[in-house]
Enzyme design. Structure first.
Site, PDB file in Angstrom:
ATOM      1  N   CYS A 241       0.805  -1.223   0.000  1.00 30.40           N
ATOM      2  CA  CYS A 241       0.000   0.000   0.000  1.00 30.40           C
ATOM      3  C   CYS A 241       0.838   1.273   0.000  1.00 30.40           C
ATOM      4  CB  CYS A 241      -0.945   0.005   1.195  1.00 30.40           C
ATOM      5  SG  CYS A 241      -0.103  -0.015   2.794  1.00 30.40           S
ATOM      6  N   HIS A 278      -2.821  11.460  15.701  1.00 31.48           N
ATOM      7  CA  HIS A 278      -3.377  10.655  14.618  1.00 31.48           C
ATOM      8  C   HIS A 278      -2.230   9.834  14.032  1.00 31.48           C
ATOM      9  CE1 HIS A 278      -5.478   9.431  10.994  1.00 31.48           C
ATOM     10  NE2 HIS A 278      -4.483   9.940  10.277  1.00 31.48           N
ATOM     11  N   HIS A 281      -4.860   4.187  10.116  1.00 30.47           N
ATOM     12  CA  HIS A 281      -6.114   3.430  10.190  1.00 30.47           C
ATOM     13  C   HIS A 281      -5.813   1.943  10.319  1.00 30.47           C
ATOM     14  CE1 HIS A 281      -7.341   7.217   8.277  1.00 30.47           C
ATOM     15  NE2 HIS A 281      -8.515   7.007   8.832  1.00 30.47           N
ATOM     16  N   ASP A 285      -7.961  -6.520   6.354  1.00 32.94           N
ATOM     17  CA  ASP A 285      -7.457  -7.255   5.193  1.00 32.94           C
ATOM     18  C   ASP A 285      -6.001  -7.676   5.392  1.00 32.94           C
ATOM     19  OD1 ASP A 285      -6.188  -4.815   5.034  1.00 32.94           O
ATOM     20  OD2 ASP A 285      -6.949  -4.271   3.059  1.00 32.94           O
ATOM     21  N   ARG A 294      -4.635  -5.145   9.548  1.00 31.18           N
ATOM     22  CA  ARG A 294      -3.540  -4.367   8.935  1.00 31.18           C
ATOM     23  C   ARG A 294      -3.577  -2.958   9.506  1.00 31.18           C
ATOM     24  NH1 ARG A 294      -3.473  -0.894   4.236  1.00 31.18           N
ATOM     25  NH2 ARG A 294      -5.540  -1.678   3.645  1.00 31.18           N
ATOM     26  N   CYS A 296      -2.312   0.384   9.129  1.00 32.62           N
ATOM     27  CA  CYS A 296      -1.685   1.195   8.089  1.00 32.62           C
ATOM     28  C   CYS A 296      -1.335   2.547   8.708  1.00 32.62           C
ATOM     29  CB  CYS A 296      -2.662   1.361   6.925  1.00 32.62           C
ATOM     30  SG  CYS A 296      -1.980   2.228   5.502  1.00 32.62           S
TER      31      CYS A 296
END
Length: 323
Positions: A241, A278, A281, A285, A294, A296
């Site tokens: 990704c 922050h 996310h 998957d 996952r 990310c």
């Protein structure tokens, strides 16, 4: 707090008001073997819930934790304990009143007593609370497990548990008093523009154009703001990704998950608990053999510390991840 040393396996018991709310913060963390709800501090043997709630037994509601101290240091458990309670309330916790809901740390050894007293004094000196810290530090007494229906209540009755934690006032108190208040003007000077944008403005960096998306070095990732350990290279993998991806955090307790409905999507946002940064996310998957998640995460939200620098930078305890 009861504390028993058997090699690296130990027991600790915390009295922090309603025991329903004292299991979740410790459960399923690294090094935690079990968390049991029960009663301690009184004179009645094998008391019932009704007896303890009548405030006639001398017992307080408590949780007993069996843990591996080589993985989860005792000091961290104490820090977690403070962060679940109002240590200035001598009459109970939140809307639960009476002696059975009073807070206490029961010591089992002189070492335990010293650590507990030092921790209490440190909290007193921090100025976090304007009122005195009244949580008692007392000699340990026998611990009696509570009835089965009270065990793992946050899992068995999750909806009611959430309503209770919110309705009792505990959840809002924790958010108000235990979340670090950061000066964003100072952060803006300390962080790079992309680090500030990501952590403070919920930004996202470009895929494949960030520092750690293809990092293969061994080490841990810490919050760029607070320095709190977040992820390990042992759980990092190439998800294709363009951002650093992990199957799990080092300690789930250090993360918060919130619903993110921006950009026409519904996603689960991941934030750091200590600094409220922050991070990114979490998706479902990920590798199925690793739990299917996952994480990310933006490189700009983290700082990487190589394995050979962990001791030098004060993260020696995390060397165990690479043994």
């Amino acid at each position: 707090m009861i504390y028993v040393r058997t090699t690296t396996k130990e027991f600790a018991t915390f009295a922090g008001g309603c025991f329903w709310c004292m299991v979740e913060p410790f459960d399923e963390r690294p090094g935690i073997i079990s968390v049991t709800s029960g009663y301690t501090g009184g004179t009645v043997e094998n008391p019932t819930y009704e007896q303890v709630c009548s405030n006639t037994t001398g017992h307080v509601e408590a949780v007993q934790i069996e843990f591996d101290s080589s993985i989860m240091p005792y000091k961290k458990l104490v820090e977690t304990f403070w962060q679940q309670i109002d240590p200035t309330d001598p009459y109970g916790q939140f809307h639960d009143r009476g002696e059975s809901y009073q807070t206490a740390i029961f010591y089992h050894t002189d070492e335990q007593k010293q650590i507990a007293e030092a921790s209490k004094q440190e909290l007193e000196n921090s100025g976090r609370f304007s009122k005195p810290i009244v949580t008692k530090i007392l000699p340990a007494k026998p611990f009696y497990p509570a009835e089965e229906k009270h065990q793992d209540y946050y899992k068995k009755q999750s909806f009611h548990y959430r309503l209770y934690k919110k309705g009792s006032g505990r959840e809002d108190f924790i958010k108000k008093n235990w979340r670090n208040k950061l000066d964003k003007s100072k952060l803006k000077k300390q962080l790079t523009s992309i680090q500030f944008h990501v952590t403070q403005e919920n930004g996202t960096e470009r895929p494949f154009q960030n520092e750690y998306w293809n990092n293969e070095e061994e080490g841990i990732y810490v919050d760029i703001v607070s320095g709190e350990p977040l992820f390990s290279s042992t759980d990092q993998y190439d998800a294709g990704c363009g951002w650093p991806s992990f199957t799990k955090p080092i300690d789930l307790y250090q993360l918060k998950k919130e619903i993110d409905s921006t950009h026409g999507m519904v996603r689960t946002e991941v934030r750091s608990k200590t600094a409220d940064s922050h991070l990114g996310h979490v998706f479902e998957d990920g590798p199925k053999d690793k739990g299917g998640l996952r994480y990310c995460i933006n490189s700009a939200a983290m700082r990487f510390i190589p394995k050979d620098r962990l001791r030098e930078e004060g993260y020696e305890e995390y060397l165990r991840l690479f043994e």
